[in-house]
Design a protein around this motif. Structure first.
Motif, mmCIF file in Angstrom:
data_model
loop_
_atom_site.group_PDB
_atom_site.id
_atom_site.type_symbol
_atom_site.label_atom_id
_atom_site.label_comp_id
_atom_site.label_asym_id
_atom_site.label_seq_id
_atom_site.Cartn_x
_atom_site.Cartn_y
_atom_site.Cartn_z
ATOM 1 N N ASN A 117 -46.540 -4.871 -45.406
ATOM 2 C CA ASN A 117 -45.514 -5.863 -45.059
ATOM 3 C C ASN A 117 -45.803 -6.508 -43.713
ATOM 4 N N ALA A 118 -46.200 -5.675 -42.737
ATOM 5 C CA ALA A 118 -46.470 -6.207 -41.399
ATOM 6 C C ALA A 118 -47.534 -7.307 -41.489
ATOM 7 N N LYS A 151 -48.351 -8.991 -44.178
ATOM 8 C CA LYS A 151 -47.866 -10.115 -44.994
ATOM 9 C C LYS A 151 -46.960 -11.052 -44.202
ATOM 10 N N PHE A 152 -46.074 -10.467 -43.389
ATOM 11 C CA PHE A 152 -45.069 -11.299 -42.718
ATOM 12 C C PHE A 152 -45.452 -11.715 -41.290
ATOM 13 N N ASP A 186 -45.022 -5.348 -35.685
ATOM 14 C CA ASP A 186 -45.707 -6.630 -35.877
ATOM 15 C C ASP A 186 -45.025 -7.722 -35.069
ATOM 16 N N ILE A 197 -32.571 -4.863 -47.002
ATOM 17 C CA ILE A 197 -33.976 -4.927 -47.433
ATOM 18 C C ILE A 197 -34.474 -3.610 -48.039
ATOM 19 N N LEU A 249 -35.828 -11.238 -48.659
ATOM 20 C CA LEU A 249 -35.137 -12.261 -47.879
ATOM 21 C C LEU A 249 -35.722 -13.642 -48.115
ATOM 22 N N THR A 250 -36.958 -13.647 -48.573
ATOM 23 C CA THR A 250 -37.586 -14.936 -48.873
ATOM 24 C C THR A 250 -38.097 -14.881 -50.314
ATOM 25 N N GLY A 289 -44.188 -11.038 -53.374
ATOM 26 C CA GLY A 289 -43.585 -9.707 -53.271
ATOM 27 C C GLY A 289 -42.620 -9.483 -54.398
ATOM 28 N N SER A 290 -42.227 -8.227 -54.550
ATOM 29 C CA SER A 290 -41.278 -7.928 -55.611
ATOM 30 C C SER A 290 -40.024 -7.258 -55.048
ATOM 31 N N GLY A 291 -39.984 -7.037 -53.741
ATOM 32 C CA GLY A 291 -38.780 -6.467 -53.131
ATOM 33 C C GLY A 291 -38.572 -5.001 -53.418
ATOM 34 N N ILE A 292 -39.639 -4.280 -53.695
ATOM 35 C CA ILE A 292 -39.409 -2.850 -53.932
ATOM 36 C C ILE A 292 -40.191 -1.963 -52.964
ATOM 37 N N LEU A 320 -39.986 -1.461 -49.716
ATOM 38 C CA LEU A 320 -39.181 -0.656 -48.790
ATOM 39 C C LEU A 320 -38.291 0.334 -49.540
ATOM 40 N N TYR A 321 -37.896 -0.024 -50.744
ATOM 41 C CA TYR A 321 -37.124 0.911 -51.577
ATOM 42 C C TYR A 321 -37.977 2.158 -51.843
HETATM 43 P P1 ADP Z 1 -41.651 -7.180 -50.719
HETATM 44 O O1 ADP Z 1 -42.434 -7.151 -49.469
HETATM 45 O O2 ADP Z 1 -42.484 -6.887 -51.935
HETATM 46 O O3 ADP Z 1 -40.817 -8.396 -50.885
HETATM 47 P P2 ADP Z 1 -40.208 -4.965 -49.558
HETATM 48 O O4 ADP Z 1 -39.185 -4.075 -50.182
HETATM 49 O O5 ADP Z 1 -41.390 -4.308 -48.977
HETATM 50 O O6 ADP Z 1 -40.606 -5.976 -50.684
HETATM 51 O O7 ADP Z 1 -39.485 -5.796 -48.463
HETATM 52 C C1 ADP Z 1 -38.242 -6.394 -48.740
HETATM 53 C C2 ADP Z 1 -38.024 -7.594 -47.861
HETATM 54 O O8 ADP Z 1 -37.852 -7.179 -46.513
HETATM 55 C C3 ADP Z 1 -39.190 -8.553 -47.825
HETATM 56 O O9 ADP Z 1 -39.179 -9.438 -48.925
HETATM 57 C C4 ADP Z 1 -38.968 -9.249 -46.497
HETATM 58 O O10 ADP Z 1 -37.991 -10.251 -46.655
HETATM 59 C C5 ADP Z 1 -38.391 -8.153 -45.617
HETATM 60 N N1 ADP Z 1 -39.429 -7.496 -44.797
HETATM 61 C C6 ADP Z 1 -40.008 -6.280 -45.014
HETATM 62 N N2 ADP Z 1 -40.888 -5.976 -44.044
HETATM 63 C C7 ADP Z 1 -40.887 -7.018 -43.180
HETATM 64 C C8 ADP Z 1 -41.576 -7.305 -41.970
HETATM 65 N N3 ADP Z 1 -42.464 -6.468 -41.430
HETATM 66 N N4 ADP Z 1 -41.296 -8.490 -41.348
HETATM 67 C C9 ADP Z 1 -40.402 -9.333 -41.867
HETATM 68 N N5 ADP Z 1 -39.708 -9.124 -43.002
HETATM 69 C C10 ADP Z 1 -39.950 -7.982 -43.667
#
Ligand code: ADP
Length: 572
Positions: A311-312, A314-315, A344, A357, A364-365, A374-377, A379-380
């Protein structure tokens, strides 16, 4: 004599009137005979017993009936107590149409109370027939009755009707079983479906990768887009499957000895290419106070870092990514609590969204707003793994400035831990400055001599794709479609390496590996066996390695992986 007798009756009346004043009353007491007084006392207590809920009965030490409340009389269809008095259990059983085993169980429990002189409480009785044709369930307490010399003179039983409760329990159990079966069916469906989707998708990915190597210019770009899309879809399917699996069970994370630093190094190497492409700086700081080896879940630690660092990267589009491992506490010689921080300078997360999240599929996006896949899972899954390791996760983030995820995990310290050479400082074990280009790409074969490969694969698309891929890196490939044929082939040929699909018809991959190792016997020959599978869990991986395979790879095999495998296992 008569005078004495009259006076003792009068005394007895007086005594009873005094003691049971609340039952007989002051007014009429003196006019009553002693028999009438006793009668009133008995009927008073009988009426108390008769209005008690449930069945109340008292029996002789042989189990024969002495008395009971109205509920028991009603249950047997009796109109007077005399019908119950003197009844044996066998007679009760016949009257109530009890199953003979039930009768015996009632009798045994009663006699047990007599012999042990102890109450037998909360016994869930076998059901007995109800007059309306249904079944009736009782919960029974049996208590011994003593005389003044502590001899047991009978047993009192109180049976409460718990039929409604039992029926609700059964309904709940049935509903739970149905829900579990449905959930199991859903998981099986998902697993089958994902396998059915993943197999042809692996073909698409593999073929597009091969094409991207063969084509030039615009056509190459098209093939690369195809490859990228295929990979994204593949990851998405894998994620969905993982969530479906996690829903049904906790993640088993068996503890193992592992070198903590190695996990961080592995993660660093894994993300280096992506970090370089984005022009970010990257550091991994390691606190040397952390014991070399820890006892805990290596797989869990790896997975948490994988998702957080992923994630770090990616974002974050500029600045730096850093991973820090710090010994938080060492409460005693056996425990080490470690804090892992992933930081990050990316887009950050608004305060009010920082809880959300961690929910599955929460992003969030979202895709339709573009920018980030991403699929939003992720962090889950991180949260689930952290929980399974009894750890904690914290987030600090500011929109537009960056994010910091802190994971605190308690590990055990193995009893045998080589702690020599530890200087108690902290060191940077990995640093990449964004303008340096120092890591060679892993796309060169170390040894150019042709390798003879046995590919054990039953799926036609996969056969074609994998053989073409291997041929493109200087392998000569024999293909067989079953474990049985693989064994036959190995009896007559000597291969440099075997790629073995796990989901074969007939003999399963691990059986084939065992048979091949048996075939090698005591000879010095040891052909590397690489398992290829659509999806590999940690337990399955263990099983494959134990069966004699050297490594396990998820399909589709990429060209880079194939080169890596040949370099590792066939470098002469
Ligand atoms: P995914 O990355 O596949 O969308 P995650 O469950 O890993 O799913 O993250 C959920 C959401 O949390 C992301 O879509 C993003 O909006 C936010 N997020 C997670 N990690 C970060 C980060 N390091 N910086 C900014 N936003 C983040």
């Amino acid at each position: 004599m008569k005078h004495t007798s009259n006076s003792s009756v009068a005394q007895l009346s007086e005594l009873l009137l005094q003691r049971y004043k609340h039952i007989i009353g002051d007014q009429h007491g003196p006019d009553l005979t002693v028999e009438q007084i006793v009668e009133r006392i008995i009927s008073y207590y009988e009426s108390i017993i008769s209005c008690m809920p449930g069945n109340v009965y008292w029996l002789e030490t042989t189990g024969h009936g002495i008395g009971c409340n109205k509920n028991v009389l009603d249950m047997f269809g009796f109109s007077s107590m005399s019908q119950f008095t003197g009844m044996s259990f066998e007679e009760m059983g016949q009257t109530g149409h009890w199953d003979p085993r039930t009768t015996q169980s009632f009798k045994n429990d009663t006699l047990e109370v007599v012999t042990t002189k102890k109450p037998k409480l909360h016994v869930q009785e076998p059901p007995i027939p109800h007059v309306d044709g249904g079944q009736i369930f009782f919960l029974t307490n049996r208590v011994p009755l003593f005389d003044d010399k502590n001899n047991v003179i009978g047993v009192v039983g109180i049976s409460t009707d718990v039929t409604e409760l039992k029926n609700t329990q059964n309904e709940l159990k049935e509903a739970k079983e149905q829900a579990e079966a449905a959930s199991q069916a859903k998981s099986e469906f998902l697993e089958n479906m994902s396998h059915d989707v993943k197999t042809p998708l692996a073909g698409i990915i593999g073929t597009s990768e091969l094409l991207s190597y063969r084509l030039e210019g615009d056509n190459r770009e098209l093939a690369e887009t195809l490859l990228l899309s295929g990979r994204q879809l593949f990851t998405f399917i894998e994620n969905c499957l993982e969530v479906a699996k996690l829903e049904n069970r906790n993640i088993p994370l068996p503890p193992e000895h592992f070198q903590f630093r190695a996990v961080l190094e592995e993660i660093a190497q894994l993300f280096l290419p992506a970090v370089k492409t984005k022009g970010l700086s990257f550091t991994v700081d390691y606190d040397d106070n952390i014991p070399d080896y820890l006892l805990g879940s290596r797989a869990g630690t790896y997975r948490v870092l994988l998702n957080l660092v992923g994630n770090a990267v990616k974002f974050t589009s500029s600045g730096h990514i850093s991973i820090r491992a710090k010994l938080n506490k060492r409460p005693n010689d056996r425990e080490a609590i470690v804090t892992l921080t992933v930081e990050d300078t990316g887009i950050g997360i608004p305060k009010d969204k920082q809880k959300k999240i961690f929910e599955r599929f929460s992003r969030l996006t979202p895709s339709y707003k573009g920018t980030f896949e991403g699929s939003g899972i992720g962090l889950y899954i991180v949260q689930k793994f952290v929980n399974s390791m009894h750890g904690e996760i914290y987030i600090e983030s500011e929109e537009g400035k960056g994010s910091q995820f802190k994971v605190v995990i308690p590990y055990m310290i193995p009893l045998l831990n080589n702690e020599e050479n530890i200087d108690t400082t902290h060191s940077t074990i990995f640093r990449y400055e964004s303008n340096k280009r120092d890591i060679p790409a892993n796309d060169m074969l170390n040894n150019e001599s042709a390798k003879l490969v046995l590919l054990v694969e039953d799926n036609l698309i996969a056969q074609r794709m994998e053989s073409t891929l291997l041929e493109s890196i200087n392998c000569q490939v024999d293909i067989v479609d079953s474990g049985e044929n693989a064994i036959k082939s190995c009896e007559t040929n000597h291969y440099d390496i075997i790629f073995l699909d796990i989901g074969l018809p007939g003999m399963q991959g691990d059986e084939v590996a065992k048979a091949l190792r048996k075939l090698e016997g005591d000879s010095h020959q040891h052909t590397p066996i690489i398992a290829l599978t659509a999806h590999v869990s940690d337990d399955a991986r263990e099983k494959y390695l134990e069966s004699g395979m050297n490594d396990v790879y998820s399909k589709p095999l990429s060209r880079e992986q194939a080169i890596h495998i040949l370099n590792k296992y066939c470098s002469d």
